[in-house]
Design an enzyme around this catalytic site. Sequence first.
Site, PDB file in Angstrom:
ATOM      1  CE  LYS A 189      -6.282   6.953   1.663  1.00  0.00           C
ATOM      2  NZ  LYS A 189      -5.301   5.915   1.824  1.00  0.00           N
TER       3      LYS A 189
HETATM    4  C1  LIG Z   1      -5.369   4.736   0.703  1.00  0.00           C
HETATM    5  C2  LIG Z   1      -4.114   4.034   0.345  1.00  0.00           C
HETATM    6  C3  LIG Z   1      -3.933   3.448  -0.914  1.00  0.00           C
HETATM    7  C4  LIG Z   1      -5.034   3.321  -1.933  1.00  0.00           C
HETATM    8  O1  LIG Z   1      -5.686   4.498  -2.263  1.00  0.00           O
HETATM    9  P1  LIG Z   1      -7.207   4.396  -2.820  1.00  0.00           P
HETATM   10  O2  LIG Z   1      -7.468   5.776  -3.309  1.00  0.00           O
HETATM   11  O3  LIG Z   1      -8.062   4.012  -1.658  1.00  0.00           O
HETATM   12  O4  LIG Z   1      -7.219   3.399  -3.908  1.00  0.00           O
HETATM   13  C5  LIG Z   1      -2.709   2.884  -1.198  1.00  0.00           C
HETATM   14  N1  LIG Z   1      -1.717   2.869  -0.303  1.00  0.00           N
HETATM   15  C6  LIG Z   1      -1.852   3.400   0.935  1.00  0.00           C
HETATM   16  C7  LIG Z   1      -0.708   3.355   1.881  1.00  0.00           C
HETATM   17  C8  LIG Z   1      -3.063   3.971   1.299  1.00  0.00           C
HETATM   18  O5  LIG Z   1      -3.208   4.474   2.534  1.00  0.00           O
END
Ligand SMILES: *Cc1c(COP(=O)(O)O)cnc(C)c1O
Length: 374
Positions: A189
Amino acid sequence: MTTSSRHPIPIPAARPVIDEEEIEAAVRVLRSGRVVQGPEVAAFEEGFSELVDGRHCVAVNSGTSALYLVLLALGLGRGDEVVVPSFSFAATANVVRLAGAEPVFADIDPASYCLDPAAVEAAITPRTAAIIPVHLYGHPAAMDRIMPIAAAHGLAVVEDACQAHAAALHGTPVGAFGTAGTFSFYPTKNMHSLEGGMVSTADAGLARTLRLLRNQGMEQRYANEIIGVNMRLTDVAAAVGRVQLAKLPAWTERRIANTAYLSEHITSPRVVKPSVAKGARHSCHQYTIRVPGDREAAVARLADAGVGSAVYYPTPIHRLKPFWEPDQLAGRRWELPETERAAAEVVSLPVHPSLTRPELARIAAAVNALGELW
Ligand SMILES: *Cc1c(COP(=O)(O)O)cnc(C)c1O
């Protein structure tokens, strides 16, 4: 592949940062002995709050946990419907099912890849309890139109801002529109804490419920007030997250500049480049194009040119087995033409802040050369 010798260092689709600063922060916490949900977590929550207009922030161990706990805190469950996009990561709809509620899939706006407000409105029934707009790729969903729809029907709004740290619409940051906002700090991210997540909310009561839920329902040890789970963040993760939070503004500027470079230099007429809605600040988590024709061939050509790419997401959520099979049995059919089209056409290119000018030039040239395929 022999052609890779021309480009000894392929450009990865994402490049998570773990520098000396992050390592030192983690080691400092490890040496302190306070490793679970202590002062670093509190400071991370306080720091992150500045990104969401001063809303209460509650740190948890992942973005999925953030979404899931919000649904539990709102009391969603059996008999409730939640409007979600199918063009997203499965977590968006998994949490709805885990909470015992039913996801209702609405189509997207093909320009922003986010929920189409008209489709949201059409999906509302007497059982609808909430809407989960996803700020996909870092583009803010049309919150200026979704919030009034939610208000008119008395619905909760849970923003999935897991890809959109520091994105905004008409000056309001994502995570500061809805009943709650949720963020992920997974390594790929825009900022990370190894693993981690955050909930933002203006509702102090909801924030307190979330704090209880993440810690077995306790505020005081062994004085359990409600049923809860363990979704606490470690102080090691929070310390890494704080280092990254400080770098986020500069990183976001670089992503925006990289996006501008790519959009200027990708000139192939049949490639659809990302667009930004009026008044939107795109956090440029992904640089996503649409290619006509054979996408697999395009992805392979890019790889040959030393350009990593990724498809988010090749299968819309409603077509994934755990959603598709029960829907087939129940005779449920979703009409999501824009979702299906996007899932067939999108390719995300590297746009991360550490890209150099020659790398950006190589990416643009590789995309322009795809024209030979069509
Ligand atoms: C990454 C992501 C999640 C989940 O986040 P995690 O930290 O991997 O559990 C949920 N929704 C979207 C759109 C994402 O890109």
